[in-house]
Design a protein around this motif. Structure first.
Motif, PDB file in Angstrom:
ATOM      1  N   ASN A 102       2.368   1.594  -3.474  1.00 44.51           N
ATOM      2  CA  ASN A 102       1.345   1.960  -4.450  1.00 44.51           C
ATOM      3  C   ASN A 102       0.873   3.393  -4.278  1.00 44.51           C
ATOM      4  OD1 ASN A 102       1.316  -0.426  -5.854  1.00 44.51           O
ATOM      5  ND2 ASN A 102      -0.387  -1.313  -4.694  1.00 44.51           N
TER       6      ASN A 102
ATOM      7  N   PRO B 249       2.231   4.836  -7.977  1.00 46.31           N
ATOM      8  CA  PRO B 249       1.146   3.995  -8.486  1.00 46.31           C
ATOM      9  C   PRO B 249       1.601   3.143  -9.680  1.00 46.31           C
ATOM     10  CG  PRO B 249       0.402   6.248  -8.151  1.00 46.31           C
ATOM     11  CD  PRO B 249       1.881   6.254  -7.968  1.00 46.31           C
ATOM     12  N   LYS B 250       1.170   1.935  -9.726  1.00 47.40           N
ATOM     13  CA  LYS B 250       1.418   1.008 -10.845  1.00 47.40           C
ATOM     14  C   LYS B 250       2.862   0.503 -10.901  1.00 47.40           C
ATOM     15  CE  LYS B 250      -2.625   1.889 -13.041  1.00 47.40           C
ATOM     16  NZ  LYS B 250      -3.681   0.871 -13.189  1.00 47.40           N
TER      17      LYS B 250
ATOM     18  N   ASP C  36       3.194  -3.221  -9.879  1.00 42.96           N
ATOM     19  CA  ASP C  36       2.470  -4.055 -10.834  1.00 42.96           C
ATOM     20  C   ASP C  36       3.220  -4.181 -12.146  1.00 42.96           C
ATOM     21  OD1 ASP C  36      -0.087  -5.513 -11.314  1.00 42.96           O
ATOM     22  OD2 ASP C  36      -0.178  -4.095 -12.983  1.00 42.96           O
TER      23      ASP C  36
ATOM     24  N   ASP D 116       0.821  -1.205   0.000  1.00 42.75           N
ATOM     25  CA  ASP D 116       0.000   0.000   0.000  1.00 42.75           C
ATOM     26  C   ASP D 116       0.860   1.263   0.000  1.00 42.75           C
ATOM     27  OD1 ASP D 116      -2.209  -1.608  -0.015  1.00 42.75           O
ATOM     28  OD2 ASP D 116      -2.581  -1.465   2.138  1.00 42.75           O
TER      29      ASP D 116
ATOM     30  N   SER E  53       5.383   3.729 -15.790  1.00 42.24           N
ATOM     31  CA  SER E  53       5.136   3.736 -14.344  1.00 42.24           C
ATOM     32  C   SER E  53       6.347   4.236 -13.571  1.00 42.24           C
ATOM     33  CB  SER E  53       4.753   2.332 -13.863  1.00 42.24           C
ATOM     34  OG  SER E  53       5.880   1.484 -13.865  1.00 42.24           O
TER      35      SER E  53
END
Lengths: 107, 107
Positions: free
Chosen positions: A89, A93-94, A97, A86, B98
């Motif tokens: 992220n 962000p991203k 991933d 968290d 990203s």
DNA sequence: TCAATAGTTCGGTATTTACGAACTATTAGT
DNA sequence: ACTAATAGTTCGTAAATACCGAACTATTGA
């Protein structure tokens, strides 16, 4: 145990995170934690890397902690390492991933 | 100039790329190239880093080339460095975006 | 209390990095 | 063609980093 400096979310530094992930052993550890949504102690994390000295592995975990990628809590005799999903992220962000959600070549 | 090994697209290795980006100078160079959709020679890339020796900068560009992040073409006396955006994107979708599309702390 | 387990720290060696100096290569001026 | 200027690489050395085994701390359980 020495007082670890785990950066606060707002102090996460992108190059520290990328540098920490730029090592094949650390990358594999983080990828495992991310894919399995689990926590690991150092010994469990070591199993795929049978020939790595535990002092070396200890150093890898220190880098991961200091980069902010993982947090640790002591539970009895072991240290439970968890990805700070968290936190990462919210700051980047991203990022996790895009880095971890593929079957990439690792050296 | 020594024959550089610039990896083919299918041979790009994620940890090599992350490791290359895990240095503040190299990160800044790539971020600049990415944001400005431009090419740079080493000397131009150096201007934000006035105190870095040119031999050091030459080494940084070598790392960037060998990781596959940039390609070089010789143009007269200078070397024009360009990000391999399409190659990286095809192999690691969203990765560059990203990592580079935010205003991050750099150490 | 003793042994086992988990992890860190320490000391030595080996690899990597950064620097300045010297070098190669290309271009422009005369 | 000769010279100077520019762009980059290579080399040698010094500093920083990484890896390992051994010794250490801390916790648990017999």
């Amino acid at each position: 145990m020495r007082q670890e400096k785990q950066p606060r979310t707002e102090d996460l530094v992108i190059t520290d995170i990328l540098s920490a992930l730029g090592d094949p052993v650390r990358f594999a550890i983080i990828k495992h934690l991310y894919e399995n949504k689990c926590s690991l102690n150092c010994t469990q994390a070591a199993t795929p890397f049978a020939n790595i000295a535990k002092s070396t592995l200890s150093g890898h975990f220190r880098v991961l902690r200091e980069s902010g990628l993982i947090s640790v809590r002591k539970q009895g005799v072991e240290s439970i390492n968890t990805i700070r999903i968290d936190d990462i992220n919210s700051r980047f962000p991203k990022l996790l991933d895009s880095i971890l959600s593929n079957d990439y070549n690792i050296a």
